[in-house]
Design an enzyme around this catalytic site. Structure first.
Site, PDB file in Angstrom:
ATOM      1  N   SER A 233      -1.502  -1.429   6.938  1.00 30.51           N
ATOM      2  CA  SER A 233      -1.054  -1.763   5.711  1.00 30.51           C
ATOM      3  C   SER A 233      -1.484  -3.342   5.501  1.00 30.51           C
ATOM      4  O   SER A 233      -1.344  -3.821   4.622  1.00 30.51           O
ATOM      5  CB  SER A 233       0.557  -1.865   5.919  1.00 30.51           C
ATOM      6  OG  SER A 233       1.064  -2.371   6.700  1.00 30.51           O
TER       7      SER A 233
ATOM      8  N   HIS B 103       0.076   4.645   3.354  1.00 33.71           N
ATOM      9  CA  HIS B 103      -0.849   4.116   2.649  1.00 33.71           C
ATOM     10  C   HIS B 103      -2.448   4.702   2.173  1.00 33.71           C
ATOM     11  O   HIS B 103      -3.198   4.178   1.629  1.00 33.71           O
ATOM     12  CB  HIS B 103      -1.413   2.665   3.008  1.00 33.71           C
ATOM     13  CG  HIS B 103      -0.085   1.556   3.177  1.00 33.71           C
ATOM     14  ND1 HIS B 103       0.226   0.797   2.309  1.00 33.71           N
ATOM     15  CD2 HIS B 103       0.857   1.509   4.150  1.00 33.71           C
ATOM     16  CE1 HIS B 103       1.194   0.053   2.405  1.00 33.71           C
ATOM     17  NE2 HIS B 103       1.699   0.516   3.548  1.00 33.71           N
TER      18      HIS B 103
ATOM     19  N   LYS C  85       4.454   4.433  -2.829  1.00 30.63           N
ATOM     20  CA  LYS C  85       3.099   3.669  -2.946  1.00 30.63           C
ATOM     21  C   LYS C  85       2.380   4.420  -3.726  1.00 30.63           C
ATOM     22  O   LYS C  85       2.510   4.383  -5.162  1.00 30.63           O
ATOM     23  CB  LYS C  85       2.416   3.412  -1.500  1.00 30.63           C
ATOM     24  CG  LYS C  85       3.236   2.744  -0.507  1.00 30.63           C
ATOM     25  CD  LYS C  85       2.895   2.687   0.788  1.00 30.63           C
ATOM     26  CE  LYS C  85       4.105   1.877   1.532  1.00 30.63           C
ATOM     27  NZ  LYS C  85       5.320   2.583   1.816  1.00 30.63           N
TER      28      LYS C  85
END
Length: 393
Positions: free
Chosen positions: A182, A210, A241
């Site tokens: 990340s 992610h 996300k």
């Protein structure tokens, strides 16, 4: 001033002097490509809204429909049960990722802490990349397992540690890694990790927070893109996300998920997600599945951004994804760079210890599929000019 107040005052003063102070900012439209901060429009490179789905009208409509079932879940699922939509969501997740079963949890932090502290105990061993997310580190601490930290992406070091654990006679072993890191934007060597997992008979947990929505033919994640998903024992991901909503999930064999029902404290002792969130997640999954063009746009914009920064002489580490660091090192210089970007209409937060190791402070740029090309280009101009001004390049 008592001893507590003295400690707090001294710590805050020290952090300010070292360039480590933090502040909470009131932001409007914080997930969108253009946000409002102190009455000023800024191009937003700090959101993890990778596909631009946060605020999508179909997701909002789905949330509004689900809100009719009630404002909150009011209790743990093991106390009150769960509604049919939650049941359908977990079945849909398992089918989407081609795993036997799924469990939805409140968020990624609680998922990793719960999974690791459930499956590991003081007689077990865990092998963790040094740059894994804090939630993984904290889950390992809670588990009290023997913790072997291998150098970032260093497979030789990982194998050395696997051999060391074997000589100690530790029977149950687990490797855990982020798939996309990340703060660095690089990816784990997952195929080689799977090879070592099979060679040494360990279990494997991959954190796809992610990567979910971004990689894979339909956004299933990096493990699917690399065609190794079947070799992953525990597959964690988030909806906060690329999916643009909230919550997390873990995928595994049915019996492993049943084990979590009985042992995962961050599931057992937590109120379930409210109906409005569940409805939003289900709609977001459909949009992610249909989001190939969004993934293509994100990839093109990220590649362009990375290439331009490298040409200008910036250090972007090993980034190959939509997360692009500009590595600076000095904390105060990084803070100054971030402030100057805000003055030029660009939001990119300074990332400093303890989020990253000391001496590796950086700006973190997160690209979104719905960033406009002209905003990307104007941001690059500003980044290059400030980089020269501060002698970063």
């Amino acid at each position: 001033m008592n001893s507590w107040e003295m400690m707090i005052h001294a710590k805050l003063a020290s952090m300010a002097e070292e360039g480590l102070q933090r502040e909470l900012r009131p932001i409007k439209d914080a997930s969108q490509p253009i946000l409002m901060y102190q009455g000023k429009e800024l191009v937003n490179f700090s959101s993890n809204n990778y596909l631009g789905l946060a605020g999508h009208p179909q997701i909002i409509a789905a949330q509004q429909r689900s809100a009719e079932q009630g404002a909150g879940a009011t209790a743990s699922r093991l106390i009150i049960g769960h509604d049919e939509e939650m049941e359908e969501l977990e079945e849909e997740l398992a089918s989407f990722h081609q795993h036997e079963a799924a469990l939805v949890l409140a968020n990624g932090y609680m998922a990793n802490v719960g999974i690791l502290s459930s499956f590991l105990g003081r007689h077990d061993a865990v092998f963790s990349d040094r740059l894994n997310h804090a939630s993984i580190v904290d889950g390992i601490r809670l588990s009290r397992a023997t913790h072997f930290r291998y150098r970032h992406g260093d497979l030789n070091h990982l194998e050395e540690l696997l051999k060391k654990a074997k000589t100690r006679g530790i029977k149950r072993q687990l490797i855990v890694t982020d798939s996309v890191f990340s703060m660095d934007g690089d990816i784990a060597p997952l195929r080689d990790i799977v090879f070592l997992k099979q060679k040494y008979g360990t279990a494997l947990l991959i954190d796809e927070a992610h990567a979910g929505g971004v990689f894979g033919k339909h956004g299933e994640g990096l493990a699917h893109e690399l065609q190794i998903s079947e070799q992953v024992d525990l597959h964690m991901g988030t909806f906060s996300k690329a999916y643009g909503v909230y919550g997390a999930y873990v995928l595994a064999r049915k019996e492993w998920i049943q084990y979590l029902h009985h042992t995962c404290r961050s599931f057992i002792y937590t109120t379930a997600l409210p109906p409005t969130v569940i409805g939003g997640i289900r709609q977001a999954i459909q949009l992610v599945k249909e989001g190939m063009n969004l993934r293509i746009d994100l990839s093109k914009k990220s590649q362009y951004f990375r290439d331009e920064l490298v040409k200008a002489g910036f250090d972007i580490g090993g980034s190959t994804t939509q997360i692009i660091p500009v590595c600076i090192g000095d904390e105060n210089t990084t803070l100054t760079f971030s402030r100057k970007l805000i003055e030029r209409g660009i939001m990119s937060v300074a990332i400093r210890p303890p989020t990253v190791p000391k001496g590796t402070a950086r700006l973190r740029f997160s690209l979104m599929a719905n960033h406009q090309w002209e905003n990307i280009q104007s941001a690059l101009v500003a980044i290059k000019e400030i980089g020269k001004e501060l002698e970063v390049i």
